[in-house]
Design a protein around this motif. Structure first.
Motif, PDB file in Angstrom:
ATOM      1  N   GLU A 110      -2.761  -9.236  -3.413  1.00  0.00           N
ATOM      2  CA  GLU A 110      -3.857  -9.349  -2.457  1.00  0.00           C
ATOM      3  C   GLU A 110      -3.298  -9.710  -1.084  1.00  0.00           C
ATOM      4  O   GLU A 110      -2.141 -10.127  -0.959  1.00  0.00           O
ATOM      5  CB  GLU A 110      -4.854 -10.420  -2.915  1.00  0.00           C
ATOM      6  CG  GLU A 110      -5.495 -10.108  -4.258  1.00  0.00           C
ATOM      7  CD  GLU A 110      -6.461 -11.195  -4.703  1.00  0.00           C
ATOM      8  OE1 GLU A 110      -6.484 -12.265  -4.042  1.00  0.00           O
ATOM      9  OE2 GLU A 110      -7.169 -10.980  -5.692  1.00  0.00           O
ATOM     10  N   MET A 111      -4.125  -9.556  -0.062  1.00  0.00           N
ATOM     11  CA  MET A 111      -3.679  -9.835   1.300  1.00  0.00           C
ATOM     12  C   MET A 111      -3.147 -11.255   1.442  1.00  0.00           C
ATOM     13  O   MET A 111      -2.187 -11.511   2.186  1.00  0.00           O
ATOM     14  CB  MET A 111      -4.828  -9.601   2.287  1.00  0.00           C
ATOM     15  CG  MET A 111      -4.405  -9.658   3.745  1.00  0.00           C
ATOM     16  SD  MET A 111      -3.400  -8.251   4.257  1.00  0.00           S
ATOM     17  CE  MET A 111      -4.675  -7.007   4.481  1.00  0.00           C
ATOM     18  N   VAL A 149       4.236  -5.090   2.072  1.00  0.00           N
ATOM     19  CA  VAL A 149       4.008  -3.725   2.547  1.00  0.00           C
ATOM     20  C   VAL A 149       2.530  -3.422   2.380  1.00  0.00           C
ATOM     21  O   VAL A 149       1.970  -3.563   1.282  1.00  0.00           O
ATOM     22  CB  VAL A 149       4.852  -2.710   1.749  1.00  0.00           C
ATOM     23  CG1 VAL A 149       4.524  -1.283   2.187  1.00  0.00           C
ATOM     24  CG2 VAL A 149       6.345  -2.996   1.913  1.00  0.00           C
ATOM     25  N   LEU A 150       1.883  -3.031   3.467  1.00  0.00           N
ATOM     26  CA  LEU A 150       0.486  -2.646   3.426  1.00  0.00           C
ATOM     27  C   LEU A 150       0.412  -1.126   3.431  1.00  0.00           C
ATOM     28  O   LEU A 150       1.032  -0.477   4.281  1.00  0.00           O
ATOM     29  CB  LEU A 150      -0.273  -3.216   4.632  1.00  0.00           C
ATOM     30  CG  LEU A 150      -0.115  -4.728   4.885  1.00  0.00           C
ATOM     31  CD1 LEU A 150      -1.004  -5.155   6.047  1.00  0.00           C
ATOM     32  CD2 LEU A 150      -0.435  -5.535   3.631  1.00  0.00           C
ATOM     33  N   VAL A 151      -0.306  -0.546   2.476  1.00  0.00           N
ATOM     34  CA  VAL A 151      -0.387   0.907   2.393  1.00  0.00           C
ATOM     35  C   VAL A 151      -1.812   1.342   2.727  1.00  0.00           C
ATOM     36  O   VAL A 151      -2.768   0.958   2.052  1.00  0.00           O
ATOM     37  CB  VAL A 151       0.052   1.420   1.000  1.00  0.00           C
ATOM     38  CG1 VAL A 151       1.539   1.229   0.823  1.00  0.00           C
ATOM     39  CG2 VAL A 151      -0.672   0.708  -0.136  1.00  0.00           C
ATOM     40  N   ALA A 152      -1.932   2.117   3.790  1.00  0.00           N
ATOM     41  CA  ALA A 152      -3.248   2.560   4.241  1.00  0.00           C
ATOM     42  C   ALA A 152      -3.685   3.796   3.465  1.00  0.00           C
ATOM     43  O   ALA A 152      -2.882   4.477   2.820  1.00  0.00           O
ATOM     44  CB  ALA A 152      -3.212   2.855   5.738  1.00  0.00           C
ATOM     45  N   VAL A 177       0.002  -3.964  -0.828  1.00  0.00           N
ATOM     46  CA  VAL A 177      -1.452  -4.142  -0.790  1.00  0.00           C
ATOM     47  C   VAL A 177      -2.107  -2.922  -0.164  1.00  0.00           C
ATOM     48  O   VAL A 177      -1.706  -2.470   0.923  1.00  0.00           O
ATOM     49  CB  VAL A 177      -1.831  -5.399   0.028  1.00  0.00           C
ATOM     50  CG1 VAL A 177      -3.341  -5.627  -0.005  1.00  0.00           C
ATOM     51  CG2 VAL A 177      -1.102  -6.627  -0.499  1.00  0.00           C
ATOM     52  N   GLN A 178      -3.113  -2.371  -0.832  1.00  0.00           N
ATOM     53  CA  GLN A 178      -3.884  -1.248  -0.292  1.00  0.00           C
ATOM     54  C   GLN A 178      -4.838  -1.776   0.788  1.00  0.00           C
ATOM     55  O   GLN A 178      -5.531  -2.773   0.572  1.00  0.00           O
ATOM     56  CB  GLN A 178      -4.680  -0.584  -1.408  1.00  0.00           C
ATOM     57  CG  GLN A 178      -5.451   0.663  -0.984  1.00  0.00           C
ATOM     58  CD  GLN A 178      -4.576   1.890  -0.903  1.00  0.00           C
ATOM     59  OE1 GLN A 178      -3.694   2.084  -1.730  1.00  0.00           O
ATOM     60  NE2 GLN A 178      -4.818   2.734   0.090  1.00  0.00           N
ATOM     61  N   VAL A 179      -4.852  -1.098   1.947  1.00  0.00           N
ATOM     62  CA  VAL A 179      -5.708  -1.544   3.047  1.00  0.00           C
ATOM     63  C   VAL A 179      -6.417  -0.364   3.693  1.00  0.00           C
ATOM     64  O   VAL A 179      -5.988   0.781   3.581  1.00  0.00           O
ATOM     65  CB  VAL A 179      -4.894  -2.294   4.135  1.00  0.00           C
ATOM     66  CG1 VAL A 179      -4.343  -3.610   3.618  1.00  0.00           C
ATOM     67  CG2 VAL A 179      -3.776  -1.417   4.689  1.00  0.00           C
ATOM     68  N   VAL A 184      -6.607  -3.304   8.844  1.00  0.00           N
ATOM     69  CA  VAL A 184      -5.425  -3.437   9.702  1.00  0.00           C
ATOM     70  C   VAL A 184      -5.836  -3.927  11.085  1.00  0.00           C
ATOM     71  O   VAL A 184      -5.187  -4.801  11.667  1.00  0.00           O
ATOM     72  CB  VAL A 184      -4.670  -2.097   9.799  1.00  0.00           C
ATOM     73  CG1 VAL A 184      -3.513  -2.210  10.794  1.00  0.00           C
ATOM     74  CG2 VAL A 184      -4.127  -1.682   8.437  1.00  0.00           C
ATOM     75  N   VAL A 185      -6.941  -3.396  11.613  1.00  0.00           N
ATOM     76  CA  VAL A 185      -7.457  -3.890  12.894  1.00  0.00           C
ATOM     77  C   VAL A 185      -7.744  -5.389  12.783  1.00  0.00           C
ATOM     78  O   VAL A 185      -7.450  -6.171  13.695  1.00  0.00           O
ATOM     79  CB  VAL A 185      -8.743  -3.123  13.300  1.00  0.00           C
ATOM     80  CG1 VAL A 185      -9.389  -3.784  14.518  1.00  0.00           C
ATOM     81  CG2 VAL A 185      -8.420  -1.670  13.593  1.00  0.00           C
TER      82      VAL A 185
END
Length: 270
Positions: A110-111, A149-152, A177-179, A184-185
């Protein structure tokens, strides 16, 4: 980790049917079918199985071909299934399997996990479609001290078989983490400085000149199109990697790794 009586167990029964329930589950997990795999992920090869054990992942079933021994050090309670070479090969992806695979319970990040450290360095993958690139970036993220790593949306899944192999086990330890774009903003409200990697352009700072200190996120775009206009617009700074050679741009994994190294260098010096 406990071994069975201090020795690797040697099951005598050999599965010779491709219709075996566990073999079918491994095949489904390899194909990424989470419904048929029961939410488990397939890993293959001695390196990944060893990394999964070292990283504390929960192994449910270990599959071993008839030509090799059961690995030592498996925790008590792990199901071990010895299979014929043909049956095991039918359930895995690589053309030259190493004779060992496993079903594991994937970690769910999680974030909050990426903000457990002070002033985290984040890598943000936007629309990456090559699993080898994402896996390499996850490995570089661990190597250079990124917190996650955040994956958009539009980026290949972190538990893809090629991502797993390219990460060489880093995906077991680095929070991925999926975002959404909106999330992201929203990072800016948490004090994250967003840096957009671009090939070149007006206002783009050379990597060595840009500041990667403090809490920041490095955004890497799609292999062909790069970052979209909305992603570039949300950035606090544009960053480029000067290339004296006759190339227009670097591979996404190479560019991201270079920027992560530069970030690590600056942050270590500070």
């Amino acid at each position: 980790m406990g071994e069975r009586n201090g020795m690797a167990e040697m099951p005598g029964f050999v599965v010779t049917s491709r219709a075996n329930a566990r073999v079918k589950q491994l095949r489904a997990a390899t194909a990424g079918n989470t419904r048929l795999s029961g939410g488990l992920v397939a890993i293959e090869g001695e390196t990944l199985v060893g990394e999964a054990l070292r990283s504390g992942l929960m192994l449910k079933t270990v599959f071993v071909s008839e030509r090799r021994e059961v690995p030592r050090g498996l925790p008590a309670g792990v199901e071990v299934l010895r299979c014929s070479n043909e049956v095991l090969q039918s359930a895995v992806e690589t053309q030259s399997p190493q004779g060992i695979a496993a079903l594991v319970l994937p970690k769910v990040w999680e974030m909050a996990d990426v903000f457990k450290v002070t002033e985290p360095l984040l890598l943000i993958a936007v629309g990456l479609q090559d699993p080898g690139n994402l896996g390499t970036l996850i490995r570089s993220a661990e190597a250079f001290g990124a917190a996650g790593v955040l994956v958009a949306t539009g980026t290949v899944g972190a538990w893809n078989q090629k991502v797993l192999r390219a990460s060489a086990g880093s995906v077991f330890r680095v929070p991925v983490v999926q975002v959404t774009e909106a999330e992201v903003v929203g990072l800016r409200e948490r004090g994250v400085k967003l840096l957009a990697a671009v090939a070149s352009g007006i206002g783009a700072l050379p990597a060595a000149t840009a500041s990667f200190k403090g809490t920041c996120g490095v955004m890497i775009g799609n292999e062909g199109a790069g970052l979209g206009a909305s992603w570039v617009a949300m950035a606090d700074a544009l960053v480029t990697i000067p290339c004296p050679g006759a190339v227009e741009s670097l591979n996404a994994a190479v560019a991201g790794s270079v920027l992560l190294y530069e970030a690590s260098r600056q942050r270590s010096a500070a």
